[in-house]
Write a protein that holds these residues in place. Structure first.
Motif, PDB file in Angstrom:
ATOM      1  N   UNK A  43       0.833  -1.205   0.000  1.00 59.68           N
ATOM      2  CA  UNK A  43       0.000   0.000   0.000  1.00 59.68           C
ATOM      3  C   UNK A  43       0.866   1.253   0.000  1.00 59.68           C
ATOM      4  N   UNK A  44       1.890   1.265   0.832  1.00 60.38           N
ATOM      5  CA  UNK A  44       2.737   2.455   0.950  1.00 60.38           C
ATOM      6  C   UNK A  44       3.414   2.812  -0.368  1.00 60.38           C
ATOM      7  N   UNK A  45       3.653   1.810  -1.214  1.00 68.76           N
ATOM      8  CA  UNK A  45       4.238   2.128  -2.520  1.00 68.76           C
ATOM      9  C   UNK A  45       3.347   3.102  -3.267  1.00 68.76           C
ATOM     10  N   UNK A  46       2.054   2.858  -3.283  1.00 68.54           N
ATOM     11  CA  UNK A  46       1.123   3.747  -3.980  1.00 68.54           C
ATOM     12  C   UNK A  46       0.978   5.080  -3.249  1.00 68.54           C
ATOM     13  N   UNK A  47       0.853   5.034  -1.938  1.00 63.99           N
ATOM     14  CA  UNK A  47       0.605   6.254  -1.182  1.00 63.99           C
ATOM     15  C   UNK A  47       1.803   7.208  -1.223  1.00 63.99           C
ATOM     16  N   UNK A  48       2.999   6.659  -1.072  1.00 66.47           N
ATOM     17  CA  UNK A  48       4.187   7.504  -0.977  1.00 66.47           C
ATOM     18  C   UNK A  48       4.783   7.864  -2.329  1.00 66.47           C
ATOM     19  N   UNK A  49       4.543   7.059  -3.343  1.00 64.75           N
ATOM     20  CA  UNK A  49       5.070   7.377  -4.676  1.00 64.75           C
ATOM     21  C   UNK A  49       4.086   8.168  -5.526  1.00 64.75           C
ATOM     22  N   UNK A  50       2.810   8.153  -5.157  1.00 64.15           N
ATOM     23  CA  UNK A  50       1.840   8.960  -5.876  1.00 64.15           C
ATOM     24  C   UNK A  50       2.114  10.446  -5.676  1.00 64.15           C
ATOM     25  N   UNK A  51       1.818  11.233  -6.707  1.00 67.54           N
ATOM     26  CA  UNK A  51       2.038  12.680  -6.645  1.00 67.54           C
ATOM     27  C   UNK A  51       0.871  13.326  -5.887  1.00 67.54           C
ATOM     28  N   UNK A  52       1.096  13.859  -4.683  1.00 70.84           N
ATOM     29  CA  UNK A  52      -0.022  14.413  -3.920  1.00 70.84           C
ATOM     30  C   UNK A  52      -0.634  15.655  -4.550  1.00 70.84           C
ATOM     31  N   UNK A  53       0.075  16.284  -5.494  1.00 70.46           N
ATOM     32  CA  UNK A  53      -0.449  17.490  -6.140  1.00 70.46           C
ATOM     33  C   UNK A  53      -1.480  17.179  -7.221  1.00 70.46           C
ATOM     34  N   UNK A  54      -1.352  16.015  -7.871  1.00 65.01           N
ATOM     35  CA  UNK A  54      -2.296  15.694  -8.955  1.00 65.01           C
ATOM     36  C   UNK A  54      -2.812  14.254  -8.914  1.00 65.01           C
ATOM     37  N   UNK A  55      -2.280  13.433  -8.017  1.00 68.37           N
ATOM     38  CA  UNK A  55      -2.753  12.067  -7.873  1.00 68.37           C
ATOM     39  C   UNK A  55      -2.159  11.055  -8.820  1.00 68.37           C
ATOM     40  N   UNK A  56      -1.305  11.491  -9.754  1.00 72.19           N
ATOM     41  CA  UNK A  56      -0.720  10.533 -10.689  1.00 72.19           C
ATOM     42  C   UNK A  56       0.249   9.595  -9.968  1.00 72.19           C
ATOM     43  N   UNK A  57       0.276   8.358 -10.418  1.00 66.78           N
ATOM     44  CA  UNK A  57       1.110   7.318  -9.820  1.00 66.78           C
ATOM     45  C   UNK A  57       2.105   6.844 -10.866  1.00 66.78           C
ATOM     46  N   UNK A  58       3.370   6.681 -10.487  1.00 65.92           N
ATOM     47  CA  UNK A  58       4.379   6.304 -11.486  1.00 65.92           C
ATOM     48  C   UNK A  58       4.185   4.897 -12.032  1.00 65.92           C
ATOM     49  N   UNK A  59       4.676   4.708 -13.242  1.00 63.60           N
ATOM     50  CA  UNK A  59       4.710   3.365 -13.817  1.00 63.60           C
ATOM     51  C   UNK A  59       5.619   2.478 -12.994  1.00 63.60           C
ATOM     52  N   UNK A  60       6.747   3.021 -12.570  1.00 66.01           N
ATOM     53  CA  UNK A  60       7.726   2.288 -11.784  1.00 66.01           C
ATOM     54  C   UNK A  60       8.468   3.257 -10.872  1.00 66.01           C
ATOM     55  N   UNK A  94      -7.903   9.735   2.332  1.00 70.66           N
ATOM     56  CA  UNK A  94      -8.268   9.031   1.102  1.00 70.66           C
ATOM     57  C   UNK A  94      -9.182   9.879   0.233  1.00 70.66           C
ATOM     58  N   UNK A  95     -10.134  10.555   0.847  1.00 71.04           N
ATOM     59  CA  UNK A  95     -11.030  11.447   0.101  1.00 71.04           C
ATOM     60  C   UNK A  95     -10.224  12.531  -0.598  1.00 71.04           C
ATOM     61  N   UNK A  96      -9.311  13.138   0.132  1.00 75.02           N
ATOM     62  CA  UNK A  96      -8.525  14.241  -0.451  1.00 75.02           C
ATOM     63  C   UNK A  96      -7.690  13.762  -1.629  1.00 75.02           C
ATOM     64  N   UNK A  97      -6.991  12.635  -1.474  1.00 74.87           N
ATOM     65  CA  UNK A  97      -6.132  12.146  -2.567  1.00 74.87           C
ATOM     66  C   UNK A  97      -6.997  11.705  -3.763  1.00 74.87           C
ATOM     67  N   UNK A  98      -8.107  11.042  -3.490  1.00 73.51           N
ATOM     68  CA  UNK A  98      -8.976  10.580  -4.573  1.00 73.51           C
ATOM     69  C   UNK A  98      -9.577  11.755  -5.326  1.00 73.51           C
ATOM     70  N   UNK A  99     -10.051  12.741  -4.603  1.00 72.89           N
ATOM     71  CA  UNK A  99     -10.674  13.892  -5.254  1.00 72.89           C
ATOM     72  C   UNK A  99      -9.644  14.681  -6.055  1.00 72.89           C
ATOM     73  N   UNK A 100      -8.449  14.824  -5.521  1.00 73.85           N
ATOM     74  CA  UNK A 100      -7.374  15.482  -6.271  1.00 73.85           C
ATOM     75  C   UNK A 100      -7.116  14.749  -7.586  1.00 73.85           C
ATOM     76  N   UNK A 101      -7.066  13.426  -7.527  1.00 70.80           N
ATOM     77  CA  UNK A 101      -6.797  12.614  -8.714  1.00 70.80           C
ATOM     78  C   UNK A 101      -7.901  12.767  -9.753  1.00 70.80           C
ATOM     79  N   UNK A 102      -9.135  12.600  -9.325  1.00 66.36           N
ATOM     80  CA  UNK A 102     -10.255  12.633 -10.267  1.00 66.36           C
ATOM     81  C   UNK A 102     -10.439  14.018 -10.872  1.00 66.36           C
TER      82      UNK A 102
END
Length: 473
Positions: A43-60, A94-102
């Motif tokens: 889980x932490x891989x997604x949470x910590x590597x995701x961009x908190x400014x836009x929600x994008x998650x790296x390929x690797x 979770x709401x904040x990160x999800x809403x930022x992403x969407x």
């Protein structure tokens, strides 16, 4: 020789008996602690590597400023609900990160220009710039499957965030907008099937989604669309292309797809236990049981070890698309071997591609199918190879005990979102059924299943929100 490459030979005609599935509640304390640890790290891989400014998650990752993958974003959006239920993060986080992403995804330009867009016709490019969200380079295709994996997370968010608050209502609304705008009919470039993708300004990829593979989730989403649905008969046309893949491999009769990811991606979101389409009914199987047979067949292949690779056995197995040592030749066990970089490794009746590289996701992503063989394998990998293959984010993407690398063996230095995702989602599905049960409430997915002709199992019962969704659930 290039490892074990080629077409597999058919095995016995009757499946070997499968051990009863292991229940999470029956785990010894040490095993439960290991499962807890692996799930949290993944889980932490997604949470910590995701961009908190836009929600994008790296390929690797780690890969500074590397491309974001829309499939990784889909797994990430699903991860956040898991994080809430496991108390890794708060619901508000979770709401904040999800809403930022969407919000970010919905704001990105969609057009047919070669550059300056994130997608077209509701589909997204496979790889996006991690900061701008635009197509990362001219080689990145508009991807039907990666859009579908993204939508797996979008639709999960729509159904998971069901509170009557302004933010959670907005999540449901934006998710609805993203899904409804996809023009599935436009992607039907060659006959009844969906194309695998498109390149601007006007070129569809030559390959279509035919044959059994991860395409289950694409067609179900396309059939469930309220705006641009494919005809219901598309499903029958697609499943009619399965026949050459049905047969015996390593003592197990199954619908073959050599890499394990083809059995894991759709099943990470959809509970197929006891739910059958017409093809399943005719062959007395369901897609969940098929994934279970595939896991057992891969394990049996590793035990047979026709390529004589180092360490293969009952608890060291797992072939799927993953990183590899690179395009290189080395002598192992007295034979000159050819090794590969990133490749769709696998073992099945359809083909075998095996250079001794083991991918933990092939096992971890199968834990909901066959926990009684997957958990011992994950434990053995962790115990035998230790911190060389297991870091702060769980298992590294792949390793190859047969490939000499600086006086030791080769281990990947990264994790991939599309490999971390099945580990996380299937661990939680095995433990609580969270993702499966959340998706059962999604009206669009249920519509897709019904139009495809699925019956039985949980579909006999109408869920609380299995009605058309509008601005809120």
């Amino acid at each position: 020789m290039a490892g074990t490459f080629g077409i597999a030979q058919a095995g016995p005609t009757v499946s070997t008996a499968l051990t009863p599935a292991l229940q999470p509640a029956s785990l010894p304390a040490a095993d439960a602690a290991f499962v807890d640890d692996l799930e949290k790290r993944t889980f932490n891989w997604f949470w910590e590597n995701g961009n908190p400014k836009n929600g994008l998650v790296p390929d690797r990752a780690p890969l500074p400023n590397g491309a974001a993958s829309i499939a990784s974003v889909g797994f990430g959006l699903t991860a956040y609900g898991i994080g809430v239920e496991r108390h890794y993060i708060t619901r508000q986080q979770a709401v904040d990160r999800t809403l930022t992403t969407l919000r970010f995804l919905a704001s990105l330009p969609q057009n047919d220009h070669v550059s300056g867009a994130a997608g077209y016709k509701g589909f997204f490019y496979h790889f996006l710039d991690p900061n701008t969200g635009l197509r990362v380079a001219d080689w990145s295709e508009l991807s039907s499957v990666d859009t579908a994996l993204l939508m797996g997370g979008v639709l999960f968010s729509q159904s998971y965030f069901d509170h009557d608050t302004p933010q959670e209502k907005e999540i449901r609304d934006v998710a609805d907008k993203l899904y409804r705008r996809i023009d599935w009919t436009w992607m039907k470039a060659h006959g009844p099937w969906l194309s695998m993708g498109w390149m601007p300004p006007h070129t569809f990829l030559p390959s279509d989604w035919k044959g059994y593979n991860e395409g289950l989730i694409i067609y179900l989403q396309a059939l469930g669309s309220p705006t641009h649905p494919l005809p219901a008969e598309t499903w029958k046309a697609w499943t009619a292309t399965y026949e050459n893949q049905w047969g015996d491999f390593q003592g197990h009769k199954l619908l073959n797809f050599a890499p394990m990811f083809g059995h894991q991606y759709s099943e990470s979101w959809i509970d197929f236990r006891g739910v059958q389409d017409a093809w399943d009914r005719a062959h007395n199987v369901d897609y969940f049981q098929n994934g279970r047979e595939a896991a057992y067949a891969q394990r049996a292949y590793a035990q047979a070890n026709p390529g004589d690779w180092k360490d293969y056995g009952p608890n060291i197995w797992g072939l799927t698309a993953c990183d590899g040592p690179g395009d290189a030749q080395q002598v192992y066990d007295g034979k000159k071997r050819h090794y590969l970089a990133y490749s769709a490794r696998g073992a099945g009746r359809d083909y075998i591609l095996d250079d001794g590289t083991i991918a933990p996701t092939a096992v971890g992503g199968s834990i909901a199918f066959a926990p009684e063989i997957a958990l011992p394998a994950l434990k053995e990998m962790r115990a035998r190879y230790g911190d060389r293959i297991y870091n702060k984010y769980g298992f590294l993407d792949a390793f190859n005990p047969s490939f000499a690398d600086q006086k030791s063996y080769w281990v990947d230095g990264q994790q991939l979102g599309i490999d971390q995702g099945p580990i996380l989602l299937m661990l939680e599905n095995w433990r609580s059924g969270l993702v499966w049960n959340t998706m059962k409430k999604n009206a669009y997915l249920r519509t897709g299943l019904e139009r495809a002709g699925f019956e039985g199992g949980w579909m006999r019962t109408k869920t609380a929100t299995s009605k058309p969704v509008g601005q809120s659930l």
